[in-house]
Design an enzyme around this catalytic site. Structure first.
Site, mmCIF file in Angstrom:
data_model
loop_
_atom_site.group_PDB
_atom_site.id
_atom_site.type_symbol
_atom_site.label_atom_id
_atom_site.label_comp_id
_atom_site.label_asym_id
_atom_site.label_seq_id
_atom_site.Cartn_x
_atom_site.Cartn_y
_atom_site.Cartn_z
ATOM 1 N N GLU A 1 0.858 8.125 -1.700
ATOM 2 C CA GLU A 1 1.351 9.095 -2.682
ATOM 3 C C GLU A 1 2.339 10.078 -2.068
ATOM 4 O OE1 GLU A 1 -1.666 11.876 -3.944
ATOM 5 O OE2 GLU A 1 -0.568 12.309 -5.780
ATOM 6 N N ASP B 1 -0.368 11.489 11.736
ATOM 7 C CA ASP B 1 -0.757 10.734 10.547
ATOM 8 C C ASP B 1 -2.255 10.900 10.346
ATOM 9 O OD1 ASP B 1 -1.177 8.915 8.512
ATOM 10 O OD2 ASP B 1 0.190 7.425 9.352
ATOM 11 N N GLN C 1 11.017 3.161 -2.057
ATOM 12 C CA GLN C 1 10.078 2.118 -1.633
ATOM 13 C C GLN C 1 9.131 1.741 -2.771
ATOM 14 O OE1 GLN C 1 8.147 3.320 1.999
ATOM 15 N NE2 GLN C 1 9.872 2.653 3.227
ATOM 16 N N ILE D 1 0.888 -1.165 0.000
ATOM 17 C CA ILE D 1 0.000 0.000 0.000
ATOM 18 C C ILE D 1 0.921 1.209 0.000
ATOM 19 C CG2 ILE D 1 -1.806 1.239 1.254
ATOM 20 C CD1 ILE D 1 -2.307 -1.554 2.709
ATOM 21 N N GLU E 1 -1.575 12.503 -0.262
ATOM 22 C CA GLU E 1 -0.296 13.217 -0.213
ATOM 23 C C GLU E 1 0.063 13.668 1.210
ATOM 24 O OE1 GLU E 1 1.792 14.019 -2.959
ATOM 25 O OE2 GLU E 1 3.111 14.662 -1.350
ATOM 26 N N GLY E 2 1.312 13.488 1.573
ATOM 27 C CA GLY E 2 1.801 14.020 2.846
ATOM 28 C C GLY E 2 1.068 13.468 4.055
ATOM 29 N N ARG F 1 -3.901 9.782 7.590
ATOM 30 C CA ARG F 1 -4.366 8.924 6.502
ATOM 31 C C ARG F 1 -5.647 8.169 6.857
ATOM 32 N NH1 ARG F 1 1.420 6.390 4.916
ATOM 33 N NH2 ARG F 1 1.631 6.656 7.162
ATOM 34 N N CYS G 1 10.226 7.471 -0.062
ATOM 35 C CA CYS G 1 9.042 7.008 -0.793
ATOM 36 C C CYS G 1 9.371 6.477 -2.185
ATOM 37 C CB CYS G 1 8.030 8.144 -0.903
ATOM 38 S SG CYS G 1 7.575 8.817 0.691
ATOM 39 N N CYS H 1 12.778 11.942 1.771
ATOM 40 C CA CYS H 1 12.047 10.783 2.285
ATOM 41 C C CYS H 1 12.520 9.544 1.523
ATOM 42 C CB CYS H 1 10.541 10.993 2.132
ATOM 43 S SG CYS H 1 10.056 11.361 0.440
HETATM 44 ZN ZN LIG Z 1 7.932 10.923 0.417
#
Ligand SMILES: [Zn+2]
Length: 192
Positions: A52, A124, A69, A49, A90-91, A126, A66, A64
């Site tokens: 973005e 977080d 990954q 998962i 995002e973020g 999300r 990301c 980062c």
């Molecule tokens: Zn990132």
């Protein structure tokens, strides 16, 4: 229950190999399921998962991990079969403007969590409900999860999906992302 609109499944060749993709639209946001060509034959697929990150995924930001990954996950599912859900939040779901404001605070010495808190957000923000919808839509009952994030492990288990294996998403540390990765490890419980 949020209304989610689904696309058909289409072919998408990439530099990592050939995939199939299916898009999901919820309100004003759209997500993408990226599947290996043999995905429908798999009973225990590799799953990532991926949240973005425009600055990392698209322009190669070193702040980062990301982009590394995402590359790792696409290469793994291309070789071994599986699924990457590209989750458009995002973020950690504060959006790009707030994320760049958080970066400004990080320039001034705050870490990634402190910066989000200072802007009035949780560490977080999300929301995984659309990921739950996608996993159900693709009929996934068990999986091998590529993650360092214990909250994603808990989320999957809470859905009643069996995690048969956790595969760490280990990527390289540089002088720009060192503090970010250490904060995720020490303050957000990420596994490395
Ligand atoms: Zn990132």
């Amino acid at each position: 229950m949020k209304q989610i609109i689904k696309s058909e499944i289409a072919n998408l060749p990439t530099k990592f190999g050939k995939f199939k993709v299916k898009a999901y639209k919820e309100e004003c946001q759209e997500h993408l399921a990226i599947m290996s060509e043999n995905f429908t034959d798999l009973v225990n697929p590799l799953v990532r998962i991926h949240s973005e990150c425009l600055t990392g995924d698209t322009i190669g930001s070193l702040k980062c991990d990301c982009s590394n990954q995402l590359d790792l996950a696409l290469a793994l599912i291309s070789q071994n079969g599986g699924l990457v859900i590209y989750h458009r939040q995002e973020g950690r779901n504060i959006g790009l403007v707030n994320k760049i404001n958080a970066y400004k605070l990080q320039d001034e010495g705050y870490n990634t969590i402190e910066a989000n808190l200072k802007l009035g957000f949780k560490e977080d923000e999300r929301d995984y409900s659309s990921v739950a919808f996608i996993l159900n839509d693709l009929n996934i009952k068990k999986l091998k999860l590529i993650t360092n994030n214990p909250s994603k492990i808990n989320f999957i288990e809470d859905l009643g999906i069996t995690i048969t294996q956790r595969i760490p998403a280990i990527t390289s540390i540089n002088k720009y992302n060192k503090n970010y990765i250490e904060t995720k490890k020490e303050e957000m419980g990420h596994l490395f």
